[in-house]
Design a protein around this motif. Sequence first.
Motif, PDB file in Angstrom:
ATOM      1  N   ASP A  13       0.811  -1.221   0.000  1.00 26.43           N
ATOM      2  CA  ASP A  13       0.000   0.000   0.000  1.00 26.43           C
ATOM      3  C   ASP A  13       0.846   1.273   0.000  1.00 26.43           C
ATOM      4  O   ASP A  13       0.319   2.379   0.041  1.00 26.43           O
ATOM      5  CB  ASP A  13      -0.967  -0.002   1.181  1.00 26.43           C
ATOM      6  N   ARG A  30       2.357   5.739  -3.081  1.00 24.89           N
ATOM      7  CA  ARG A  30       1.921   4.768  -4.102  1.00 24.89           C
ATOM      8  C   ARG A  30       1.057   5.546  -5.080  1.00 24.89           C
ATOM      9  O   ARG A  30       0.019   6.073  -4.723  1.00 24.89           O
ATOM     10  CB  ARG A  30       1.115   3.635  -3.464  1.00 24.89           C
ATOM     11  N   SER A  33      -1.006   1.103  -9.468  1.00 17.54           N
ATOM     12  CA  SER A  33      -0.691  -0.306  -9.272  1.00 17.54           C
ATOM     13  C   SER A  33       0.781  -0.559  -9.555  1.00 17.54           C
ATOM     14  O   SER A  33       1.264  -0.351 -10.669  1.00 17.54           O
ATOM     15  CB  SER A  33      -1.558  -1.160 -10.198  1.00 17.54           C
ATOM     16  N   SER A  78       6.308  -5.447 -10.961  1.00 24.89           N
ATOM     17  CA  SER A  78       5.454  -6.141 -11.918  1.00 24.89           C
ATOM     18  C   SER A  78       5.566  -7.653 -11.743  1.00 24.89           C
ATOM     19  O   SER A  78       6.504  -8.154 -11.129  1.00 24.89           O
ATOM     20  CB  SER A  78       5.833  -5.760 -13.349  1.00 24.89           C
ATOM     21  N   ALA A  84       2.058  -4.696 -10.876  1.00 20.98           N
ATOM     22  CA  ALA A  84       1.481  -5.405  -9.733  1.00 20.98           C
ATOM     23  C   ALA A  84       2.065  -4.839  -8.455  1.00 20.98           C
ATOM     24  O   ALA A  84       3.262  -4.536  -8.393  1.00 20.98           O
ATOM     25  CB  ALA A  84       1.771  -6.905  -9.827  1.00 20.98           C
ATOM     26  N   ASP A  85       1.210  -4.696  -7.450  1.00 24.60           N
ATOM     27  CA  ASP A  85       1.683  -4.228  -6.152  1.00 24.60           C
ATOM     28  C   ASP A  85       2.573  -5.264  -5.483  1.00 24.60           C
ATOM     29  O   ASP A  85       2.550  -6.458  -5.834  1.00 24.60           O
ATOM     30  CB  ASP A  85       0.493  -3.931  -5.226  1.00 24.60           C
TER      31      ASP A  85
END
Length: 109
Positions: A13, A30, A33, A78, A84-85
Amino acid sequence: MSTVNAAINIAGDGSIEYRSAHAGDITVTRTGSGVYEIHGATGMPASGWRTSVPRGDGGEPLIDVQITEGDPITVATSIDSSPADIPSGRVLSVRFRVPEPEPEPAPEI
């Protein structure tokens, strides 16, 4: 300007789970994503480790990491080339340079 190494652990997060002694003023945002901006750093170290990615039970990396130096430093994560987180319950360790703190003045006697 003199610099020192500092490190943080970033959660999915964007929160900072751990910060080394010299990383006091560092913040992370952040922005989407798998995209994290590190604010307050002066750059990445010229040698030594830069990131430590979370690994699966077999030791395989769970994410790929790409770093773009600048102000801020941008960290993109990724899986199979798709943003991707950082996986839940895991952290990404990132090491960078920060301005060296000013020495404390000697107390008057």
